[in-house]
Design an enzyme around this catalytic site. Structure first.
Site, PDB file in Angstrom:
ATOM      1  N   HIS A   1      -2.712   5.617  11.787  1.00 41.73           N
ATOM      2  CA  HIS A   1      -1.351   5.978  11.391  1.00 41.73           C
ATOM      3  C   HIS A   1      -1.148   7.493  11.403  1.00 41.73           C
ATOM      4  O   HIS A   1      -0.171   7.983  10.829  1.00 41.73           O
ATOM      5  CB  HIS A   1      -1.029   5.442   9.993  1.00 41.73           C
ATOM      6  CG  HIS A   1      -1.082   3.960   9.873  1.00 41.73           C
ATOM      7  ND1 HIS A   1      -2.265   3.258   9.828  1.00 41.73           N
ATOM      8  CD2 HIS A   1      -0.089   3.040   9.792  1.00 41.73           C
ATOM      9  CE1 HIS A   1      -2.002   1.965   9.711  1.00 41.73           C
ATOM     10  NE2 HIS A   1      -0.697   1.801   9.703  1.00 41.73           N
TER      11      HIS A   1
ATOM     12  N   GLU B   1       7.137  -4.390  18.341  1.00 44.23           N
ATOM     13  CA  GLU B   1       7.613  -3.176  19.004  1.00 44.23           C
ATOM     14  C   GLU B   1       7.894  -3.398  20.486  1.00 44.23           C
ATOM     15  O   GLU B   1       8.896  -2.897  21.014  1.00 44.23           O
ATOM     16  CB  GLU B   1       6.590  -2.054  18.827  1.00 44.23           C
ATOM     17  CG  GLU B   1       6.576  -1.403  17.458  1.00 44.23           C
ATOM     18  CD  GLU B   1       5.828  -2.219  16.413  1.00 44.23           C
ATOM     19  OE1 GLU B   1       5.916  -1.884  15.218  1.00 44.23           O
ATOM     20  OE2 GLU B   1       5.152  -3.202  16.801  1.00 44.23           O
TER      21      GLU B   1
END
Length: 371
Positions: free
Chosen positions: A169, A100
């Site tokens: 998450h 990322e």
């Protein structure tokens, strides 16, 4: 209290099918917003709304490209980018390694040179790996350059709780990004929100954090012919009144809009008329719409999935206390996720996020009804 008071267009000569490695002149397109409210005639899933918005914006502007993990060959982890690789090729639908920080930095650099990257995070929890580029490289550059550098980039992906995916998450980052000057932060609920806000985000000259909800992707919503037009866009910073009411204001965003509408329907059967406001935009926040509603209903409830401390609801309550305190007939109520990392067990997970009955009870308390 005084409850009775009612008181850059595209740079010339530049076009390209390649998105990386070619420098393009900086652009600032003018934003053309259509009406915020649209009459409903057919249905579309949020997934298809996002996909069609990406497709149309990529077709309209060769500077727009998509980058992220599995956005191309796999058609997107949630199939938001389905069909785009075949249509636009690997130069504009760029599969990346699991890094990322790397692909977000590439995206910001491309935006510096006039391209319009749409960076997909498989979940916004993973955006923490790229937080330096989002905040320091993207959000602050326009200010630090005295307006000489624009960063027209969109960071998008699912945000907040899904189902059974654990604490790493499931976090909502609306308050995190909403506190940072230089960013615009959007949180769609319906298919019309998704289409109109994503198009506005891509066309915007500034970095936009676009917070989707995984559990809404498969939901279908009515959508009008107006919203299906390729020129359609919603104005950033404007909330939508999803349901009008006169007794209590419920302000919320993303998936909690649906819960709040359900709660309002239950309350109506008990003689309580609830007004439900879908924020759509976390930053900028539509303070005038919120305060106007509270001045009408004299009561406020905020609903969010995020943590309670320093949350979006806390900012809304502060705004109302600062601007409309004398109109309040009851204490403000904040409904939020529990102040714990998201549990994995299904029964504990349900207890950690707001439920419809929580909203109903809060509204009854605000209206001094038995809860």
């Amino acid at each position: 209290m005084l409850g009775t008071l009612r008181q850059k267009v595209f740079s010339t000569g530049v076009s390209s099918s390649s998105v990386i490695g070619q420098s393009l002149l900086r652009i600032r397109p003018s934003f053309s917003a259509t009406r915020s409210y649209a009459s409903s005639v057919k249905e579309m899933t949020v997934r298809d709304a996002l996909n069609s918005a990406l497709d149309e914006e990529m077709s309209a502007d060769p500077k727009v490209f998509v980058m992220g993990e599995e956005v191309g060959e796999y058609q997107g982890a949630y199939k938001i980018t389905k069909g785009l690789l075949d249509k636009y090729g690997p130069e504009r639908v760029v599969d990346t390694p699991i890094t990322e920080a790397g692909f977000t930095g590439i995206g910001v650099g491309a935006a510096y040179h006039g391209l319009r990257p749409v960076i997909e995070f498989m979940t916004f929890n993973f955006s923490m790996q790229a937080i330096d580029h989002i905040i320091n490289s993207a959000a602050k550059s326009n200010y630090m350059s005295a307006g000489q550098i624009s960063v027209p980039i969109v960071f998008r992906g699912p945000n907040g709780a899904a189902a059974g995916v654990g604490a790493q998450h499931s976090q909502c980052y609306a308050a995190w990004f909403g506190s940072c000057p230089g960013l615009k932060v959007l949180a769609p609920y319906s298919s019309e929100d998704a289409r109109g806000l994503l198009k506005a985000a891509i066309r915007d000259p500034d970095p936009v954090v676009f917070l989707e909800n995984e559990l809404l992707y498969g939901e279908s919503f009515p959508i009008s012919a107006e919203a299906l037009d390729s020129s359609f866009a919603l104005p950033i910073g404007k909330a939508k009144i999803e349901r009008e009411g006169k007794d209590v204001t419920i302000v919320t965003y993303s998936k909690m809009v649906g819960y709040s509408i359900q709660a309002a329907e239950i309350l109506s059967k008990e003689g309580i008329s609830a007004e439900v406001i879908n924020l759509r935009s976390i930053r900028p926040l539509d303070r005038p719409a919120i305060n106007a509603s509270v001045r009408k209903t004299n009561r406020l409830i905020t609903v969010e999935e995020g943590f309670p401390q320093h949350g979006v609801g806390a900012e809304i309550c502060a705004s109302v206390v600062e601007e409309s305190f004398e109109y309040l007939d009851a204490p403000v109520e904040r409904i939020s996720g529990a102040d714990v990392p998201m549990p994995y067990a299904a029964n504990l997970e349900r207890m950690a996020v707001p439920q419809v009955e929580d909203i109903v009870r809060a509204a009854k308390r605000a209206c001094f009804r038995s809860s």
